[in-house]
Design an enzyme around this catalytic site. Structure first.
Site, mmCIF file in Angstrom:
data_model
loop_
_atom_site.group_PDB
_atom_site.id
_atom_site.type_symbol
_atom_site.label_atom_id
_atom_site.label_comp_id
_atom_site.label_asym_id
_atom_site.label_seq_id
_atom_site.Cartn_x
_atom_site.Cartn_y
_atom_site.Cartn_z
ATOM 1 C CB SER A 18 14.203 22.045 -34.135
ATOM 2 O OG SER A 18 12.891 22.530 -34.247
ATOM 3 C CG HIS A 131 17.807 21.642 -38.659
ATOM 4 N ND1 HIS A 131 17.274 20.444 -39.098
ATOM 5 C CD2 HIS A 131 17.601 21.678 -37.319
ATOM 6 C CE1 HIS A 131 16.765 19.800 -38.058
ATOM 7 N NE2 HIS A 131 16.946 20.529 -36.983
ATOM 8 C CD GLU A 140 14.105 18.249 -40.947
ATOM 9 O OE1 GLU A 140 13.652 17.235 -41.504
ATOM 10 O OE2 GLU A 140 14.365 18.289 -39.730
ATOM 11 C CD GLU A 181 18.001 16.658 -39.111
ATOM 12 O OE1 GLU A 181 17.289 16.627 -40.132
ATOM 13 O OE2 GLU A 181 17.539 16.831 -37.965
ATOM 14 C CG ASP A 218 10.058 19.459 -40.091
ATOM 15 O OD1 ASP A 218 9.216 20.285 -39.675
ATOM 16 O OD2 ASP A 218 10.913 18.937 -39.354
ATOM 17 C CD GLU A 263 8.339 16.542 -39.149
ATOM 18 O OE1 GLU A 263 8.996 16.855 -38.132
ATOM 19 O OE2 GLU A 263 8.785 15.778 -40.031
ATOM 20 C CG ASP A 290 8.408 16.722 -34.357
ATOM 21 O OD1 ASP A 290 8.395 16.050 -33.317
ATOM 22 O OD2 ASP A 290 9.439 17.275 -34.786
ATOM 23 C CE LYS A 315 11.816 14.530 -34.121
ATOM 24 N NZ LYS A 315 11.872 16.005 -33.983
ATOM 25 C CG HIS A 343 17.017 11.808 -37.857
ATOM 26 N ND1 HIS A 343 17.991 12.231 -38.711
ATOM 27 C CD2 HIS A 343 15.924 12.582 -38.161
ATOM 28 C CE1 HIS A 343 17.539 13.203 -39.489
ATOM 29 N NE2 HIS A 343 16.291 13.432 -39.167
ATOM 30 C CE LYS A 366 12.376 14.955 -40.379
ATOM 31 N NZ LYS A 366 11.448 15.907 -39.737
#
Length: 406
Positions: A18, A131, A140, A181, A218, A263, A290, A315, A343, A366
């Site tokens: 993503s 995800h 998330e 993840e 998130d 997020e 993000d 990131k 990550h 994270k």
């Protein structure tokens, strides 16, 4: 990378599933007959044929000079020619090799101080969106052990909660296989059911929601954004305006006070919606950008000027060098924004981000659930750092959220 002294280091660069559209370019080969087009021979060739001759003999300790040389060598605003994946590997390897040469850990090489902050981990334990192959729109659902006295005890609380959640899911007949993840991705009744499941798991594990273990979100709203509205295509197929999304998050925060962080609650192109969200909730919760900021100091500066969010996700491969990453974190710090080092979904067992988080002292990391080796590697590294530092290690805990949660 090998230095003149014989010191060596290896860097491994992750990949995101993503991604924000303004991220630095991850160069792939595009040859569908090889790794489905995902090969990186072009990036490798750029390292060997262009970057290596350009940096041979360069002083590795001059991280800023090295990174600026790499940026100039690429010559594009988003590292599209050489590839951010090629450039970042060299940038990280230089830092790692220099730390090895000095016989000190990377975190101490990046920032030499008397005490260090060990971050609160955000563990992604329930997945949806891009995800997961399920019916949950939001990407998330994370747990954060904010009430622990140390990172070691916090990680234990999170792992116990994760395993308790697994038992609850099994008891309900839900799938318990894990995604990229390490989080579970069962088919649930609604976008809100994960909140109830996490609250139940925290309590059954012997902890208090929002006191010992917080919940962080998130939703990756950019993936829902179509023609100015948010489309919930995986669940009830409803459509929401930006104003309705702000109302939704305000309602969730009222009903779930254990939420500490949100997020990407709105899309990367919805700047006006972000302003509304920040105005309404910025004094009550951490709002992390993000996709909208993509670890880019110039974009973050624009967001700060416009009153968007109060935190930035960090990131390394979104921007492509260690120096630019550190500049983004420092810009956030100077303007009262928090920062969460993160990550990627396509992660490696490289532990650089663990040291980076400790070095910068921003107090949040994270890096996935408490399973899958590439996730656990970062947690193991943080356990090592905390033990190594002893009394010089201070766990961030609830302090990192103190302006919003007492």
């Amino acid at each position: 990378m090998t230095l003149e002294s014989g010191a060596k280091a290896t860097a491994k660069i992750p990949s995101g599933a993503s991604t924000g559209k303004r991220e630095a370019v991850e160069l792939r080969d595009g040859d569908k007959k090889r790794y489905g087009g995902k090969g990186v021979l072009k990036a490798v060739k750029n390292v060997v044929n262009e970057i290596q001759p350009a940096v041979k003999g360069f002083e590795s300790e001059d991280q800023v000079g090295l990174d600026e040389k790499l940026i100039a060598l690429d010559g594009t605003p988003n590292k599209a020619r050489l590839g951010a994946n090629a450039i970042l590997g060299v940038s990280i390897a230089a830092a790692q090799a220099t730390a090895a040469e000095k016989k000190i850990p990377l975190y101490r090489y990046l920032a030499n101080r008397d005490t260090y902050t060990i971050p609160v981990p955000m563990l992604n334990v329930l997945n949806g969106g891009k995800h997961a192959d399920n019916n949950v729109d939001f990407q998330e659902f994370m747990i954060a052990p904010v009430g622990a006295p140390t990172f070691t005890e916090g990680l234990r609380a999170a792992a116990e909660t994760f395993q308790t959640l697994k038992g609850i899911l099994k008891g309900k007949g839900y799938e318990t296989s894990v995604g990229d993840e390490g989080g579970f991705a069962p088919r649930l009744r609604s976008n809100e059911e994960p909140m109830e499941l996490l609250r139940q798991a925290i309590q059954q594990a012997g902890y208090k929601p929002g006191v010992d273990v917080a919940i962080n979100l998130d939703p990756a709203a950019s993936e829902l954004y179509e023609d100015g509205v948010y489309v919930f295509s995986k669940s009830d197929r409803s459509r929401k305006t930006p104003e309705e999304m702000v109302t939704l998050w305000a309602d969730w925060l009222n009903r779930y006070p254990e939420i500490y962080s949100l997020e990407d609650g709105l899309a990367e192109d919805d700047w006006n919606g972000w302003r509304q969200l920040t105005k309404k909730l910025g004094g009550k919760i951490q709002l992390v950008g993000d996709d909208i900021f993509v670890t880019n100091p110039d974009i973050l500066a624009k967001g700060i000027q416009q009153g968007i969010a109060n935190s930035v996700l960090i990131k390394l491969n979104q921007i492509g060098t260690v120096t630019e990453t550190l500049r983004c974190i420092e810009l956030a710090r100077k303007n009262g924004y928090t920062a969460v080092v993160s990550h990627r979904s396509g992660e490696t067992d490289d532990t650089t981000i663990a040291d980076l988080t400790v070095a910068t002292g921003m107090g949040q990391i994270k890096t996935g659930s408490s399973c899958r080796g590439e996730r656990v590697a970062k947690y193991n590294r943080l356990l090592e750092i905390e033990k190594e530092l002893g009394s010089a290690a201070k766990y961030a805990g609830r302090n990192v959220y103190s302006r919003w949660k007492q």
